[in-house]
Design a protein around this motif. Sequence first.
Motif, PDB file in Angstrom:
ATOM      1  N   SER A 123      83.248 -44.342   6.640  1.00 46.48           N
ATOM      2  CA  SER A 123      82.638 -45.573   6.130  1.00 46.48           C
ATOM      3  C   SER A 123      81.998 -45.336   4.773  1.00 46.48           C
ATOM      4  CB  SER A 123      81.579 -46.095   7.106  1.00 46.48           C
ATOM      5  OG  SER A 123      82.158 -46.412   8.334  1.00 46.48           O
ATOM      6  N   LEU A 124      81.312 -44.227   4.635  1.00 44.13           N
ATOM      7  CA  LEU A 124      80.660 -43.909   3.365  1.00 44.13           C
ATOM      8  C   LEU A 124      81.681 -43.698   2.257  1.00 44.13           C
ATOM      9  CD1 LEU A 124      77.839 -41.516   4.622  1.00 44.13           C
ATOM     10  CD2 LEU A 124      77.648 -43.938   4.002  1.00 44.13           C
ATOM     11  N   GLU A 125      82.788 -43.051   2.607  1.00 47.47           N
ATOM     12  CA  GLU A 125      83.868 -42.842   1.641  1.00 47.47           C
ATOM     13  C   GLU A 125      84.443 -44.191   1.181  1.00 47.47           C
ATOM     14  OE1 GLU A 125      87.601 -39.766   1.515  1.00 47.47           O
ATOM     15  OE2 GLU A 125      87.345 -40.920   3.375  1.00 47.47           O
ATOM     16  N   LEU A 126      84.663 -45.098   2.122  1.00 45.10           N
ATOM     17  CA  LEU A 126      85.168 -46.433   1.793  1.00 45.10           C
ATOM     18  C   LEU A 126      84.171 -47.194   0.926  1.00 45.10           C
ATOM     19  CD1 LEU A 126      86.597 -47.401   5.304  1.00 45.10           C
ATOM     20  CD2 LEU A 126      87.964 -47.057   3.237  1.00 45.10           C
ATOM     21  N   ILE A 127      82.907 -47.138   1.287  1.00 44.70           N
ATOM     22  CA  ILE A 127      81.852 -47.836   0.532  1.00 44.70           C
ATOM     23  C   ILE A 127      81.792 -47.311  -0.900  1.00 44.70           C
ATOM     24  CG2 ILE A 127      79.326 -47.960   0.266  1.00 44.70           C
ATOM     25  CD1 ILE A 127      80.237 -50.069   2.189  1.00 44.70           C
ATOM     26  N   HIS A 128      81.808 -45.999  -1.075  1.00 40.88           N
ATOM     27  CA  HIS A 128      81.704 -45.415  -2.419  1.00 40.88           C
ATOM     28  C   HIS A 128      82.889 -45.823  -3.286  1.00 40.88           C
ATOM     29  CE1 HIS A 128      78.323 -42.403  -2.054  1.00 40.88           C
ATOM     30  NE2 HIS A 128      78.351 -43.023  -0.891  1.00 40.88           N
ATOM     31  N   THR A 129      84.082 -45.764  -2.732  1.00 40.05           N
ATOM     32  CA  THR A 129      85.276 -46.130  -3.492  1.00 40.05           C
ATOM     33  C   THR A 129      85.256 -47.615  -3.837  1.00 40.05           C
ATOM     34  OG1 THR A 129      86.522 -44.357  -2.423  1.00 40.05           O
ATOM     35  CG2 THR A 129      87.803 -46.112  -3.476  1.00 40.05           C
ATOM     36  N   ALA A 130      84.899 -48.457  -2.877  1.00 40.57           N
ATOM     37  CA  ALA A 130      84.841 -49.900  -3.126  1.00 40.57           C
ATOM     38  C   ALA A 130      83.761 -50.241  -4.148  1.00 40.57           C
ATOM     39  CB  ALA A 130      84.586 -50.644  -1.810  1.00 40.57           C
ATOM     40  N   ALA A 131      82.614 -49.584  -4.067  1.00 39.77           N
ATOM     41  CA  ALA A 131      81.519 -49.839  -5.013  1.00 39.77           C
ATOM     42  C   ALA A 131      81.927 -49.440  -6.428  1.00 39.77           C
ATOM     43  CB  ALA A 131      80.265 -49.077  -4.592  1.00 39.77           C
ATOM     44  N   GLN A 132      82.604 -48.308  -6.561  1.00 39.62           N
ATOM     45  CA  GLN A 132      83.056 -47.881  -7.885  1.00 39.62           C
ATOM     46  C   GLN A 132      84.092 -48.852  -8.437  1.00 39.62           C
ATOM     47  OE1 GLN A 132      81.850 -45.139  -9.788  1.00 39.62           O
ATOM     48  NE2 GLN A 132      82.937 -46.360 -11.311  1.00 39.62           N
ATOM     49  N   ALA A 133      85.003 -49.312  -7.590  1.00 38.04           N
ATOM     50  CA  ALA A 133      86.017 -50.285  -8.020  1.00 38.04           C
ATOM     51  C   ALA A 133      85.353 -51.576  -8.492  1.00 38.04           C
ATOM     52  CB  ALA A 133      86.991 -50.566  -6.877  1.00 38.04           C
ATOM     53  N   ALA A 134      84.353 -52.039  -7.750  1.00 42.55           N
ATOM     54  CA  ALA A 134      83.635 -53.256  -8.137  1.00 42.55           C
ATOM     55  C   ALA A 134      82.932 -53.069  -9.475  1.00 42.55           C
ATOM     56  CB  ALA A 134      82.634 -53.638  -7.048  1.00 42.55           C
ATOM     57  N   ALA A 135      82.280 -51.933  -9.637  1.00 46.84           N
ATOM     58  CA  ALA A 135      81.579 -51.649 -10.898  1.00 46.84           C
ATOM     59  C   ALA A 135      82.559 -51.587 -12.063  1.00 46.84           C
ATOM     60  CB  ALA A 135      80.796 -50.347 -10.784  1.00 46.84           C
ATOM     61  N   ASP A 136      83.726 -51.008 -11.827  1.00 50.83           N
ATOM     62  CA  ASP A 136      84.736 -50.899 -12.889  1.00 50.83           C
ATOM     63  C   ASP A 136      85.244 -52.268 -13.336  1.00 50.83           C
ATOM     64  OD1 ASP A 136      84.467 -48.159 -12.782  1.00 50.83           O
ATOM     65  OD2 ASP A 136      86.354 -47.818 -11.697  1.00 50.83           O
ATOM     66  N   LYS A 137      85.159 -53.256 -12.459  1.00 55.88           N
ATOM     67  CA  LYS A 137      85.567 -54.627 -12.807  1.00 55.88           C
ATOM     68  C   LYS A 137      84.370 -55.492 -13.188  1.00 55.88           C
ATOM     69  CE  LYS A 137      89.990 -54.651 -12.641  1.00 55.88           C
ATOM     70  NZ  LYS A 137      90.787 -55.041 -13.799  1.00 55.88           N
ATOM     71  N   LEU A 138      83.258 -54.835 -13.512  1.00 52.87           N
ATOM     72  CA  LEU A 138      82.048 -55.490 -14.034  1.00 52.87           C
ATOM     73  C   LEU A 138      81.363 -56.416 -13.033  1.00 52.87           C
ATOM     74  CD1 LEU A 138      83.326 -56.263 -17.632  1.00 52.87           C
ATOM     75  CD2 LEU A 138      82.196 -54.196 -16.805  1.00 52.87           C
ATOM     76  N   ALA A 139      81.372 -56.019 -11.769  1.00 51.80           N
ATOM     77  CA  ALA A 139      80.639 -56.772 -10.751  1.00 51.80           C
ATOM     78  C   ALA A 139      79.149 -56.695 -11.050  1.00 51.80           C
ATOM     79  CB  ALA A 139      80.919 -56.187  -9.367  1.00 51.80           C
ATOM     80  N   HIS A 140      78.415 -57.657 -10.546  1.00 47.90           N
ATOM     81  CA  HIS A 140      76.964 -57.687 -10.692  1.00 47.90           C
ATOM     82  C   HIS A 140      76.301 -57.283  -9.381  1.00 47.90           C
ATOM     83  CE1 HIS A 140      77.247 -61.015 -14.002  1.00 47.90           C
ATOM     84  NE2 HIS A 140      77.737 -59.862 -14.400  1.00 47.90           N
ATOM     85  N   ASP A 141      75.193 -56.588  -9.487  1.00 45.37           N
ATOM     86  CA  ASP A 141      74.301 -56.324  -8.349  1.00 45.37           C
ATOM     87  C   ASP A 141      75.010 -55.762  -7.118  1.00 45.37           C
ATOM     88  OD1 ASP A 141      72.090 -57.279  -9.847  1.00 45.37           O
ATOM     89  OD2 ASP A 141      72.683 -59.336  -9.373  1.00 45.37           O
ATOM     90  N   VAL A 142      75.745 -54.680  -7.302  1.00 42.60           N
ATOM     91  CA  VAL A 142      76.438 -54.032  -6.195  1.00 42.60           C
ATOM     92  C   VAL A 142      75.407 -53.286  -5.339  1.00 42.60           C
ATOM     93  CG1 VAL A 142      78.208 -52.348  -5.545  1.00 42.60           C
ATOM     94  CG2 VAL A 142      78.543 -53.775  -7.582  1.00 42.60           C
ATOM     95  N   ILE A 143      75.457 -53.543  -4.040  1.00 42.65           N
ATOM     96  CA  ILE A 143      74.531 -52.905  -3.107  1.00 42.65           C
ATOM     97  C   ILE A 143      75.232 -52.740  -1.766  1.00 42.65           C
ATOM     98  CG2 ILE A 143      73.481 -55.065  -2.318  1.00 42.65           C
ATOM     99  CD1 ILE A 143      70.755 -53.523  -2.380  1.00 42.65           C
ATOM    100  N   ALA A 144      74.858 -51.717  -1.012  1.00 42.01           N
ATOM    101  CA  ALA A 144      75.457 -51.480   0.301  1.00 42.01           C
ATOM    102  C   ALA A 144      74.367 -51.172   1.317  1.00 42.01           C
ATOM    103  CB  ALA A 144      76.447 -50.327   0.228  1.00 42.01           C
TER     104      ALA A 144
END
Length: 147
Positions: free
Chosen positions: A7-28
């Motif tokens: 789960s942590l691996e999935l969260i980290h990868t998804a969070a990085q992908a979101a940040a790379d596409k300029l998402a706002h306020d990423v939190i888990a």
Amino acid sequence: MTATDRSLELIHTAAQAAADKLAHDVIAYDVSDVLSITDAFLLASAPNDRQVKAIVDEIEERLQKELGAKPVRREGDRDSRWILLDYVDIVVHVQHSEERVFYALERLWKDCPELELPADAKATRGKAEEHAKLQAAEAEQEPGGEW
């Protein structure tokens, strides 16, 4: 019970992908103690529908390519105001900024432990507020709309 390594691996990868596409306020959040259906929630937002869709597409692509994960369910595609990706181990919510404020999912999960995210994802905190201020300033500078 805490979120699994997967789960942590999935969260980290998804969070990085979101940040790379300029998402706002990423939190888990680690929701494993309060929900039996998933280990973690990832929340992200964007100021427009197109960007919401782009963030979701990037998350899906990265999780598939890098970790071989496909969502078992994807909801909210039609309007692209709030898209949910269910990977069983994690659930990803990408919302239009207006929906993010209205539904305030952080308020619901504030008692759950916040998960550590990559530096790029952490750097997205406060971006929605910055964007809103910038838009307000631009709106003030525009002429009264007279032809």
